[in-house]
Design a protein around this motif. Structure first.
Motif, short mmCIF file in Angstrom:
data_model
loop_
_atom_site.label_atom_id
_atom_site.label_comp_id
_atom_site.label_asym_id
_atom_site.label_seq_id
_atom_site.Cartn_x
_atom_site.Cartn_y
_atom_site.Cartn_z
N GLN A 1 0.77 -1.19 0.11
CA GLN A 1 0.05 0.01 0.18
C GLN A 1 0.84 1.26 0.03
OE1 GLN A 1 -3.58 -0.39 2.08
NE2 GLN A 1 -3.62 1.70 2.75
N LEU A 2 1.97 1.19 0.71
CA LEU A 2 2.96 2.34 0.70
C LEU A 2 3.87 2.35 -0.25
CD1 LEU A 2 3.48 2.12 4.61
CD2 LEU A 2 2.07 3.90 3.43
N GLY A 3 4.12 1.33 -1.09
CA GLY A 3 5.04 1.43 -1.90
C GLY A 3 6.32 1.21 -1.47
N TRP A 4 6.33 0.69 -0.36
CA TRP A 4 7.81 0.44 0.47
C TRP A 4 8.30 -1.34 0.34
CZ3 TRP A 4 7.61 2.89 6.06
CH2 TRP A 4 7.53 4.17 5.89
N SER A 5 9.63 -1.43 0.80
CA SER A 5 9.95 -2.83 0.57
C SER A 5 9.39 -3.68 1.88
CB SER A 5 11.26 -2.76 0.35
OG SER A 5 12.03 -2.27 1.82
N PHE A 6 9.57 -4.98 1.74
CA PHE A 6 9.11 -5.57 2.87
C PHE A 6 10.19 -6.61 3.42
CE2 PHE A 6 7.47 -10.23 3.06
CZ PHE A 6 7.22 -10.33 4.55
N LEU A 7 10.48 -6.83 4.52
CA LEU A 7 11.63 -8.06 4.97
C LEU A 7 11.03 -9.01 6.06
CD1 LEU A 7 14.39 -9.05 4.64
CD2 LEU A 7 15.13 -7.34 6.73
N ASP A 8 10.87 -10.25 5.76
CA ASP A 8 10.59 -11.34 6.56
C ASP A 8 11.84 -11.75 7.11
OD1 ASP A 8 9.86 -13.62 7.62
OD2 ASP A 8 9.06 -14.50 5.61
N THR A 9 12.10 -11.33 8.47
CA THR A 9 13.26 -11.99 9.14
C THR A 9 13.46 -13.38 9.45
OG1 THR A 9 12.77 -10.88 11.22
CG2 THR A 9 13.89 -9.51 9.99
N GLY A 10 11.97 -13.77 9.79
CA GLY A 10 11.88 -15.42 9.93
C GLY A 10 12.19 -15.96 8.97
N ALA A 11 12.21 -15.59 7.63
CA ALA A 11 12.63 -16.37 6.54
C ALA A 11 14.33 -16.38 6.87
CB ALA A 11 12.33 -15.79 5.10
N MET A 12 15.11 -15.50 7.14
CA MET A 12 16.38 -15.69 7.31
C MET A 12 16.93 -16.63 8.14
SD MET A 12 16.94 -11.19 7.41
CE MET A 12 18.88 -11.39 7.22
N TYR A 13 16.01 -16.78 9.55
CA TYR A 13 16.36 -17.72 10.51
C TYR A 13 15.97 -19.07 9.89
CZ TYR A 13 17.24 -13.81 13.92
OH TYR A 13 17.84 -12.76 14.58
N ARG A 14 14.93 -19.24 9.27
CA ARG A 14 14.70 -20.41 8.61
C ARG A 14 15.86 -21.04 7.61
NH1 ARG A 14 9.48 -22.20 9.32
NH2 ARG A 14 8.17 -21.12 10.57
N ALA A 15 16.28 -19.90 6.85
CA ALA A 15 17.20 -20.08 5.88
C ALA A 15 18.45 -20.83 6.25
CB ALA A 15 17.37 -18.99 4.90
N ILE A 16 18.97 -20.37 7.31
CA ILE A 16 20.40 -20.81 7.87
C ILE A 16 20.11 -21.92 8.56
CG2 ILE A 16 21.84 -20.25 9.69
CD1 ILE A 16 21.17 -17.60 10.01
N THR A 17 18.68 -22.30 9.31
CA THR A 17 18.40 -23.70 9.62
C THR A 17 18.41 -24.52 8.45
OG1 THR A 17 17.09 -22.29 11.16
CG2 THR A 17 16.66 -24.90 11.06
N ALA A 18 17.95 -24.39 7.53
CA ALA A 18 17.70 -25.23 6.30
C ALA A 18 18.98 -25.55 5.72
CB ALA A 18 16.99 -24.38 5.29
N LEU A 19 19.90 -24.45 5.54
CA LEU A 19 21.37 -24.76 5.40
C LEU A 19 22.21 -25.72 6.10
CD1 LEU A 19 23.32 -24.14 2.83
CD2 LEU A 19 24.25 -22.44 4.16
#
Ligand code: CDP
Length: 206
Positions: free
Chosen positions: A25-43
């Motif tokens: 709605q604002l034309g701003w970016s979005f960051l899902d920090t949970g996905a970062m913790y999940r990505a390290i866990t997956a690796l």
């Protein structure tokens, strides 16, 4: 920070959906920090690194390249599906409880926000309390456990409660409501109305 909206809350509270919609709605970016913790866990699970080994996990967290948009990619490997798997759900809160892993992630998140030309909406567990305590709008989003586990089609209620329990009781940056955060219970509420409440709050402050 006048260009950051920070959203925290427990699993399944609607953070990603709401954060994404506010950003759109604002034309701003979005960051899902949970996905970062999940990505390290997956690796770690992929490469047989012991998720309980703090030094090994810290080395992994500080050395990797992580992207979350448009897909979750870590060191060139697309883990978008894997990060929602049961093994990652089971291990992610253990990884996220480690102070050195958190320090590496927080640094990346703060640097990322500085690079955003407009504003950014960031969601997680420690975003209002640790990562962006001076965000222009801080939100604590929640919902009943019943509703939160209903929303998580890929995860059962035991797993959701277990993550909540670890995330709220860890010594390092536990999930808690910041004193000056807007408290929003999304149980039974439409996404659009929650988005409107957050955007209205931003407009009142800027
Ligand atoms: O989507 P959901 O709320 O279920 O979880 P998530 O945002 O994908 O986060 C997964 C896990 O990462 C959480 O259960 C926390 O253990 C951890 N996390 C964290 O510690 N700090 C953050 N800023 C974001 C996630």
């Amino acid at each position: 920070m006048d260009h950051v909206i920070a959203i925290d809350g427990p699993a399944g509270s609607g953070k990603s959906t709401v954060a994404r919609a506010v950003a759109d709605q604002l034309g701003w970016s979005f960051l899902d920090t949970g996905a970062m913790y999940r990505a390290i866990t997956a690796l770690a699970l992929r490469t047989n690194v012991d998720v309980h080994d703090h030094d090994a996990m810290a080395a992994l967290a500080s050395g990797v390249v992580i992207e979350t948009v448009p897909a979750t990619v870590i060191d060139g490997i697309d883990v978008s599906d894997e990060i929602r798997s049961a093994p990652v759900n089971d291990a992610v809160s253990v990884v996220a409880s480690q102070p050195l892993v958190r320090a590496a992630m927080v640094r990346r998140q703060q640097e990322w926000a500085k690079r955003q030309p407009r504003g950014t909406v960031v969601e997680g567990r420690d975003i209002t309390t640790v990562v962006f305590p001076n965000a222009v709008v801080k939100v604590y989003l929640t919902a009943s456990l019943e509703e939160r586990s209903r929303r998580r089609v890929d995860e059962d209620v035991t797993s959701v409660s277990r993550r909540d329990q670890i995330d709220s009781n860890r010594p390092s940056s536990p999930l808690r409501q910041a004193d000056d955060a807007l408290y929003i219970d999304t149980t039974g509420r439409a996404i659009a109305s929650v988005v409107e409440e957050i955007v209205t709050c931003l407009n009142q402050r800027s």
